[in-house]
Every structure is written in C-alpha cells, then in structure tokens.
Design an enzyme around this catalytic site. Structure first.
Site, mmCIF file in Angstrom:
data_model
loop_
_atom_site.group_PDB
_atom_site.id
_atom_site.type_symbol
_atom_site.label_atom_id
_atom_site.label_comp_id
_atom_site.label_asym_id
_atom_site.label_seq_id
_atom_site.Cartn_x
_atom_site.Cartn_y
_atom_site.Cartn_z
ATOM 1 N N GLU A 1 -2.225 -7.920 10.068
ATOM 2 C CA GLU A 1 -1.699 -6.604 10.460
ATOM 3 C C GLU A 1 -1.197 -6.671 11.889
ATOM 4 O O GLU A 1 -1.910 -7.175 12.776
ATOM 5 C CB GLU A 1 -2.802 -5.531 10.432
ATOM 6 C CG GLU A 1 -3.002 -4.838 9.136
ATOM 7 C CD GLU A 1 -3.889 -3.593 9.283
ATOM 8 O OE1 GLU A 1 -3.857 -2.936 10.344
ATOM 9 O OE2 GLU A 1 -4.613 -3.304 8.332
ATOM 10 N N GLU B 1 -11.171 -3.212 8.064
ATOM 11 C CA GLU B 1 -11.561 -3.004 9.463
ATOM 12 C C GLU B 1 -12.981 -2.500 9.671
ATOM 13 O O GLU B 1 -13.315 -2.059 10.773
ATOM 14 C CB GLU B 1 -10.544 -2.090 10.174
ATOM 15 C CG GLU B 1 -9.158 -2.723 10.233
ATOM 16 C CD GLU B 1 -8.140 -1.943 11.044
ATOM 17 O OE1 GLU B 1 -8.334 -0.744 11.254
ATOM 18 O OE2 GLU B 1 -7.137 -2.544 11.457
ATOM 19 N N TRP C 1 -4.131 10.376 7.397
ATOM 20 C CA TRP C 1 -4.227 9.071 8.052
ATOM 21 C C TRP C 1 -3.282 9.072 9.241
ATOM 22 O O TRP C 1 -2.631 10.090 9.498
ATOM 23 C CB TRP C 1 -3.890 7.948 7.062
ATOM 24 C CG TRP C 1 -4.674 6.702 7.381
ATOM 25 C CD1 TRP C 1 -4.222 5.606 8.056
ATOM 26 C CD2 TRP C 1 -6.045 6.445 7.076
ATOM 27 N NE1 TRP C 1 -5.237 4.677 8.186
ATOM 28 C CE2 TRP C 1 -6.365 5.183 7.597
ATOM 29 C CE3 TRP C 1 -7.030 7.182 6.418
ATOM 30 C CZ2 TRP C 1 -7.645 4.621 7.477
ATOM 31 C CZ3 TRP C 1 -8.298 6.626 6.289
ATOM 32 C CH2 TRP C 1 -8.589 5.356 6.823
ATOM 33 N N ASP C 2 -3.195 7.953 9.962
ATOM 34 C CA ASP C 2 -2.320 8.010 11.142
ATOM 35 C C ASP C 2 -0.840 7.872 10.779
ATOM 36 O O ASP C 2 0.017 7.892 11.645
ATOM 37 C CB ASP C 2 -2.760 7.023 12.245
ATOM 38 C CG ASP C 2 -2.752 5.569 11.832
ATOM 39 O OD1 ASP C 2 -2.399 5.279 10.670
ATOM 40 O OD2 ASP C 2 -3.106 4.718 12.675
ATOM 41 N N TRP C 3 -0.548 7.753 9.474
ATOM 42 C CA TRP C 3 0.841 7.798 9.006
ATOM 43 C C TRP C 3 1.011 8.806 7.876
ATOM 44 O O TRP C 3 2.070 8.858 7.253
ATOM 45 C CB TRP C 3 1.321 6.421 8.525
ATOM 46 C CG TRP C 3 0.215 5.651 7.845
ATOM 47 C CD1 TRP C 3 -0.457 4.589 8.381
ATOM 48 C CD2 TRP C 3 -0.392 5.898 6.559
ATOM 49 N NE1 TRP C 3 -1.442 4.164 7.499
ATOM 50 C CE2 TRP C 3 -1.430 4.946 6.379
ATOM 51 C CE3 TRP C 3 -0.172 6.833 5.546
ATOM 52 C CZ2 TRP C 3 -2.225 4.888 5.237
ATOM 53 C CZ3 TRP C 3 -0.970 6.785 4.407
ATOM 54 C CH2 TRP C 3 -1.984 5.819 4.264
HETATM 55 C C1 BMA Z 1 -4.541 -0.519 10.928
HETATM 56 C C2 BMA Z 1 -4.571 -0.105 9.480
HETATM 57 C C3 BMA Z 1 -4.462 1.346 9.250
HETATM 58 C C4 BMA Z 1 -3.584 2.015 10.250
HETATM 59 C C5 BMA Z 1 -2.781 1.029 11.048
HETATM 60 C C6 BMA Z 1 -1.948 1.645 12.114
HETATM 61 O O1 BMA Z 1 -5.732 -0.368 11.566
HETATM 62 O O2 BMA Z 1 -5.636 -0.701 8.822
HETATM 63 O O3 BMA Z 1 -5.729 1.917 9.252
HETATM 64 O O4 BMA Z 1 -2.783 2.925 9.636
HETATM 65 O O5 BMA Z 1 -3.619 0.100 11.648
HETATM 66 O O6 BMA Z 1 -2.736 2.272 13.075
#
Ligand code: BMA
Length: 886
Positions: A561, A464, A199-201
């Site tokens: 978020e 998302e 994932w991006d983390w």
């Molecule tokens: C959102 C989350 C994750 C991701 C984060 C940071 O879109 O739902 O998918 O890690 O942003 O990019």
C-alpha cells in the site's frame, strides 16, 4: 418455537454459478424467492415494494421515497434510514412436486446483517453475519396454499452500539471514526462490511437487506451442496493431483460410487463411498496421468490461463444420482521468506509455478455502497482496466466485502493474482465466544467458496491491525497491552489461521498486512515494527515529504500500500453537485473529503513542483484544480512505483529485492477525492494512464543520485534482452531534440533491473547546446537491435514551475471516426507536459492520456463505451496541459 438456529448456516449448491454447473438427476427442485418483496419500517409509516437481492436504501430510492443517495450531502440527510428497523416480507405458494420432497431447505445466500427470520409466523432463527449463508430446514412448516416469509432487520448502528454497551470489561477500540468521515461508531462489533459505517474515502451508508439470493431447495436422498477442487503438485514424483471436496446433504445413509475425471488429461478415478445423514464433507484425490504435460495457469504477462474440465459423477446401484462439472486450473504458489545475501532480515516474494514474480497492481475496495447496484459490466470493466494497465495483482482489502464469484472468475480468466484479506480492518475486535464462532463459520464458508480459484494466491488475516497494536494507534495503556495482544492472537492465529489451514493447504496464509511475516511470528505475532523494510510487506504514506524525491520512500521487500489522493474529474462530480459546490473551498468540496486535511495536502504537494491554477473564471479555476491534483497524484505514484520496480535486483544499505508494488487504491465507491486511479463510473484518472506505462513489462526508469543521472532497464520478461538507453534532451522552447545520447548495449536478464546509463547531469548538459537544468528536460527509451522496447519515459531536471521557456502550447485537435474507435489528432506549438484529453461524460477511454508532448503532432485513439459521433466528441473534447492553468 425456535426450530433451527445457527450463528451461520451452510453452503448452497449454486455457489459456483458460472464455474460450476451442478445438477442432480434426483430431480432436485429449486424455487427462487428473489424478486419483489414488501418492505416496511418499524412504525409502519413506510410500506413499499423492494427488490431481492437488494437493500433498504436502494428500495427507497427506486420507489422514489428519496433522491440519489450520492447527491451532495445526502449521506448525512439520509442517516435516518439505518437508524430504523425494517422488515422484508414475501408470500409464495408451493407446487405439488415440491411438497412431496423428503427435505426442503430455505436458503439465504446473504443477509445484511442482524435479522430474525420467520415462516408462517414461526421463528426460524437469527442472523448476525453479512458474510455467511444461512439455511433452515422448513419442510414441516410449509403449508399448502400461501406461505408468508418475513425477515426483520435491526438497525446496524443501534445493534453495534448495544453490543458495545454490553461489552463492559474493557474497550475495543476505536470507539468511533474520525469526525471528518461523518460516520457511525462501533462497526467492529458487527460482522458487516466495515467501510459501510464510513471510511477515509467513502460515505456512511450502513446498509440493511437481503443482499444475495433467497430460495427453496427440495430433494430426496441427497444433494450436492458444494464442490471445490484444489490442484497440488508433488515434486518428488513430478505429479499433479487434484483434491476434490464435496459437501453433501443426505436425507438418509447413501452408499454409492463416485467417479472423478479430467478427460483431456486421460485421468479418471472411481471411489466406493457412503454418505451419512445430514451434511458431510468428503475429500477425494485424483492423480493426474503423468503421460500428459499439464498446461499451467500463469499471471497476466507471464503466460496463458488455460483450464481443464473436471467431471464428478455419483452413482447408486449403477444409476447416476448426480453429476457436475467444474474448471480446474493448475498452478503452484509459494511465498518465499528466506535469508538474503548482503541484507539482514528475510526475503518476501511470490513464486508461481517455480518462477519468482514481481506483483504489479493495486488495492480493491467495494465498488458501491449498495452491492445490489454492482453490475457484471462494472466488475468486468474495472478488472479489464487493471489488466489494460499491465497489472497482474489486486489486493481485496479487508475493510470491504469478500467479492462475488464473478469477480474471482474474471480474475482467473485474466490472470490477476488476488491477495485476499479477511474482512477486519484498522480496529481491535471482540473475542467473546459468539463473535469467534460466527467468524469461524464465515471463514470456513468463504474459504470453501473461493479456494478453487487459482487467482487467489494468498489469504491474509486483516488490514493493519498488527500495525495498529504495535504502533499504538488507539492509546492502549501499557498495562493492558498484553490483553489486546492475546485477543489479537486468539482471533487471527488460534482461530482464523487455524481454520484456513484446515480448509486449504494449497496457498500461504499471512496474519496481517503490513507484517514482518515469519519475523512477526517470532515476535509473538505482533512485531515491534511491522513496517520494517527488511521483512514482509509495508504500507507507506507521506503527504508532506516531496514525492519527487525517491529517498522519501522506504526500500521495502514488498510495497502492498502506498498512494496519494486526487480529485475525480468534473464530469464525475457534476451529477452529484450544483453550481455553488464548484469551488475548492465550497462546503461540498470539504464534505466529500473524508481524510483529515486531505484537500490541503493535495495542494501543498502539487505546489512543490507546479504553479497552482489562478484563472479568474471560478469554474475554470475549479476544473484546473481537479486537473492539477491528478497530475500530482500520477507523478507521485509513478516515482514511487518506479523506485520499487528498479529495486528488484539490488540490495543497497541492506535493503531491497523489492518484489511487489500494489498502490492504494484502484477504484472508488462514490464521487469524491480519494487515492483511486479509476473514478466512480469507470473513468480513468491520469494515474491509471500512467500505470499503463509504469507497469509495462519492459520499462526504462531514470533517477538522480548525487547529481548523477541513472537509467535502469527493468524487465519482467522470461527471456534475456540486449538493450541500450536512448536519451533525448529537449529544450522547453523547442519541439526538436537538442541532442541525443546512446548508451552501449547491455544484457538485461529476464526478471531483473539493470543500470544501463550513468552520467553526471552537469556533463550531460555541458555536451548539449546551452542546456541548463531549468531550460531542458529529458525523454528516454530502451532499444534492442531493431526496435524500441517498452514505453518512452521522461525525467524533469527541475520542477516544472521553475522551467524556463515553457509556453502555452495552443493544442488543437481533429476527431475522426475509425473502424472500431475514434482517433484524435493533436497539433501543438510547443513542448507540453501532462496533456490531458477529456470528453466529459462520454464514457470510454483514450489509448494514452496525460502525456508529455514533444512533437508537433500526435494521434491517440478513443474507444467509446456507448455509441457516439465525431460531432459529439468534438463538442465535448477539452484539452488541458500544464501551462494552460496559470
Ligand atoms: C490504508 C488502507 C485504508 C485507507 C488507506 C488510505 O491504511 O488500509 O484503511 O483507506 O490507507 O488512508
């Protein structure tokens, strides 16, 4: 012979360990098959003992075949593990008592993921879904003496790729993650933790294993498989009732009586009932005696979390055949989407027990790549850290796992509201019958397992995916769009939503996040703009715009978020790196960054307001860089969160009434840069210390509009307050305020944000010595008649990089031992922003950190999570403030 095959099996009776203690007076026997199994790879070159519950990666590491999986580039070096197929084997002998039972079930609480199970060489069935329990009726296959149980697991990478290949009619995007994530492709084709393919983390560690318990369950007549209870309130009669659902597995038709009782509420009811052979679900409702005032469960900060004991007893011919006890917490939850005066669109907020509540918190991701390494202590520490930062809500994000029971039990106890996603994220998904079937079973099982928890206040279909379709993340040709929308509706609306609402009517269901909620539904479930601030929830990220400028942020109804990255501290990185890695431009530093341009974005955002580190010593320059990314992140998320909190009572240009701020993200899965406020291992970043203040129940917030300074008083309390703002103006060069201003006393109603101070900055400065925007800064607090209410906050009148008179503060410290913690008394020569105390790898936390020091002396406490001493702390302590890095 295939005796029994199901896409997903049924529940087991110990699902509520801790909440429920179930026992049967029918002498039901349970034999755990957990412990040491044997594990081998496909060509037999590796044969090793493996712990169950566990996974292949953990077993290889525990047996010394590989080193620390999180060390340096090992995520890539150990890619071969998940490209191979593996087999788990165990042997067991039967007791005489067990073999005489009428029914024997072999139960797997969690198989990760694509498995073939055999007992004594006979195939029992296959598994396809990590989020399902599977059970198999095995009485006729068990032997006296030794029995051999085997689980063959396919490489999840190869399986996903095969599924993709077989899906020839159209593409189900994305095909692969971005290259920067160094991950695997087609994770959307396998019902498995979506972030395990990277994932991006997080790293790519596609696990395989028996990640939850395995056991035999043997019984006569019947067994209680699962119990759940959901309290419901009837407004018309002002009466509570509790809906109790029993899942019973009966060997033959059984008649009897069932008694439900909550003794503390003098409520008891008896039902005549009968159970058909096989697994059946029955519902019973107990009405609560209205003579009692039921004590309600409240979110953290709004009241207590009391519970009642519910006893369930089954009788046959006067004999008790089963008895179980569970906890019942009473609360109601509503998601209010209704017209708002002065604003187009609809409101979006939660009412708990009739009270509108502002959700303050963060997003939860998997705690570890290897779930078997998540200990109760780690979970407790993270959730306690959330509460200690004044959070009342967490969103369990849809790319991870449905958390273990203990997670929700702790949330119940601490008053943490959980926004529970279903595990679908950032992708389209297949809708073939097999896929839909296994998802339906997954949803039934998870809702039945979790619905007794008051902490869960909402189910949400995916992360998302509405936005991905609406804003065309995957370049789907316009002509094909209707097909993808049909698939979307079929999966989340016609199946998931429907199943959830059949299983649980006690809380709202939302199809996606972000979404426009009721408006998305009007638009056929995929809104034109799911990020519309007039509806539903919003995710918002911008790394380029100046985060100190609140105009950057959308004034949403609910921010579920938003966030900024930072690096973890050096003590967290050190164990997984070597000296050559310790620079911002190293291979390691770019390898651990899984978000395109992430390292550069942090530096660019920091450079808008701060001087960048320029030490000649490479290590100091590296640690100073880690520090400045944390400063940037803390200040950015503070600004954005304060903006949302002060927007709760206002409608400006048709937008506002914000009722939630959940920043991305609470925790980390490994030692890498990310949006988290807590590092892997539990250490608080500067952001988490900031959260403690910016989520305080009573909070002063400052901002400027057209060169006028405003201070708002925000209160989440139930009672009204009378508050004044007190503003202290400091010069960067002095430790005593240049002047102090007081506003008049104003009423701050419970649950509101009210402007309490307003003055043009020029007027304020003109009345305050020789202050200019460059030479002075502000601190401010709220006071009632007798004392300060809420924390002291600060407001800079210029970027600290332009501040005139900011000097090296030469902070010194003295550590002393107190009864239950240590105290650190600091002495500073001058004003010092972002004072950061770090005791390296001594685990624990400070009472306050990252603060603005505007006094000569300040004492903070350090609570250690393992024994330590004044000498060790003194030797480990480093103090950094803004002026120390350039
Ligand atoms: C959102 C989350 C994750 C991701 C984060 C940071 O879109 O739902 O998918 O890690 O942003 O990019």
């Amino acid at each position: 012979m295939l005796l029994h095959e199901r896409l997903c099996g049924w529940a087991c009776w110990c699902l509520f360990s801790g909440v429920f203690s179930v026992f049967s007076l029918q002498q039901r026997l349970t034999v755990s098959l957990n412990g040491k199994w044997r594990l081998s790879n496909s060509n037999g070159s590796l044969l090793l003992p493996a712990q169950v519950p566990g996974c292949v990666h953990s077993a290889l590491q525990q047996q010394g075949y590989i080193t620390d999986l999180y060390f340096r580039f090992n995520d890539v070096s150990y890619r071969w593990i998940a490209l191979d197929n593996w087999t788990y084997t165990t042997t067991f002998t039967l007791s005489a008592e067990l073999s005489v039972k009428q029914k024997v079930l072999l139960v797997f609480d969690g198989v990760d993921t694509v498995g073939s199970i055999s007992l004594n060489g006979i195939a029992l069935g296959k598994t396809y879904n990590m989020f399902c329990r599977y059970d198999f009726s095995v009485k006729d296959l068990l032997k006296d003496g030794e029995n051999v149980l085997q689980v063959g697991l396919l490489s999840p990478i190869l399986y996903a790729s095969e599924q993709r290949k077989a899906h020839t009619s159209y593409v189900v995007p994305p095909e692969c993650p971005p290259g920067v994530q160094k991950g695997e492709c087609h994770v959307n084709f396998i019902r498995k933790e979506q972030s395990s393919f990277s994932w991006d983390w997080g790293p790519s560690f596609p696990t395989m294993g028996l990640w939850k318990g395995v056991r035999l369950e043997a019984f006569d007549i019947l067994q209680l498989v699962q119990v759940s209870s959901v309290p419901l309130y009837n407004d018309a009669f002002s009466q509570w009732r509790v809906q109790v659902e029993l899942l019973i597995d009966a060997v033959q038709t059984a008649r009897g009586q069932l008694t439900l009782s909550i003794p503390e509420l003098d409520s008891e009811q008896t039902f005549q009932t009968h159970f058909n052979p096989g697994k059946t679900k029955s519902n019973f409702t107990i009405l609560i005696n209205t003579a009692h005032q039921v004590k309600l469960w409240w979110p953290n900060g709004h009241g207590e979390q009391p519970f009642y004991r519910l006893t369930i007893r089954g009788f046959q011919d006067q004999f008790l055949i089963f008895s179980t006890e569970s906890k019942v917490y009473f609360r109601t939850v509503e998601l209010i989407q209704e017209p708002v005066v002065g604003s187009p669109g609809l409101s979006f907020y939660f009412r708990i027990n009739g009270k509108p509540i502002f959700l303050k918190g963060s997003n939860w991701i998997p705690v570890h790549s290897f779930q078997d390494q998540v200990t109760p202590d780690v979970l407790k520490n993270l959730l306690q850290s959330a509460v200690d930062a004044n959070m009342n809500a967490l969103r369990v994000w849809g790319g991870g796992v449905y958390e273990q029971d203990l997670f929700y039990e702790i949330c119940d106890e601490l008053g943490i509201m959980v926004w529970q996603d279903f595990m679908f994220a950032c992708a389209m998904y297949p809708t073939e019958t097999d896929f839909i079937q296994t998802v339906r079973e997954e949803v039934v099982q998870q809702v039945q397992r979790l619905k007794s928890h008051p902490s869960i206040i909402i189910w949400s279909g995916n992360n998302e995916n509405e936005a991905a379709l609406a804003t065309d993340w995957f370049g789907i040709p316009a002509s094909q769009r209707p097909k993808y929308i049909r698939d979307y509706v079929m999966l989340y609306v016609d199946n998931i939503k429907k199943v959830v609402q059949e299983e649980d009517q006690s809380r709202p269901f939302l199809v996606s996040s972000p979404t426009n909620g009721a408006e998305s539904e009007q638009e056929g479930w995929v809104a034109e703009n799911p990020y519309d601030p007039h509806y539903g929830d919003v995710h918002f990220y911008s790394y380029i715009l100046d985060c100190w400028d609140w105009r950057t942020f959308p004034r949403t109804r609910f921010a579920s978020e938003y966030g900024f990255q930072s690096w973890p501290s050096f003590s967290t990185l050190q164990p997984v790196s070597i000296k050559e890695d310790w620079s911002y431009g190293s291979n390691f530093t770019s390898h651990r960054q899984h978000h395109e341009d992430g390292n550069q974005q942090m530096i660019l955002q920091a450079a808008l307001h701060f001087h960048l580190p320029n030490a000649t010593d490479p290590l100091k320059r590296f640690t100073d860089t880690l520090y400045i990314t944390q400063v940037m992140q803390a200040q950015c998320v503070k600004t954005q969160t304060e903006f949302y909190r002060r927007s709760r009572s206002e409608i400006i240009e048709g937008k506002g009434h914000t009722m939630g701020a959940l920043y991305w993200q609470l925790n980390d899965i490994w030692q890498a840069p990310s949006w988290s406020s807590i590092e892997f291992g539990g250490k608080w970043k500067m952001l988490h210390y900031f959260a403690q203040s910016f989520f305080a129940a009573v909070l002063p917030v400052a901002f400027e509009e057209d060169d006028t300074l405003f201070i708002y008083a925000i209160s989440d309390l139930s009672r009204d307050l009378k508050l004044r703002a007190v503003v202290n103006v400091f010069s960067w060069t002095e430790l005593d305020p240049v002047c102090t201003l007081n506003s008049s006393m104003l009423l701050v109603p419970g649950g509101s944000a009210v402007a309490v101070f307003k003055q043009p900055v020029a007027t304020l400065l003109a009345g305050c010595g020789n202050c200019t925007r460059l030479t002075c800064l502000l601190t401010f607090q709220l006071e009632d008649d007798s004392s300060q209410q809420g924390p002291t906050n600060h407001h800079f009148l210029c970027s600290p990089k332009d501040a005139q008179g900011l000097r090296r503060p030469n902070i010194t410290a003295k550590v002393e031992e107190k009864k239950t913690c240590f105290s650190v008394t600091l002495h500073s020569d001058s004003v010092a922003p972002f004072v950061w105390l770090d005791v390296g790898n001594i685990p624990g936390r400070f009472s306050s950190n990252g603060f603005l020091m505007v006094s000569r002396n300040r004492t903070v406490d350090f609570t250690a999570w393992r024994p330590t001493s004044v000498a060790e702390l003194t030797a480990s302590l480093t103090i950094t403030s803004l002026r120390d890095i350039y």
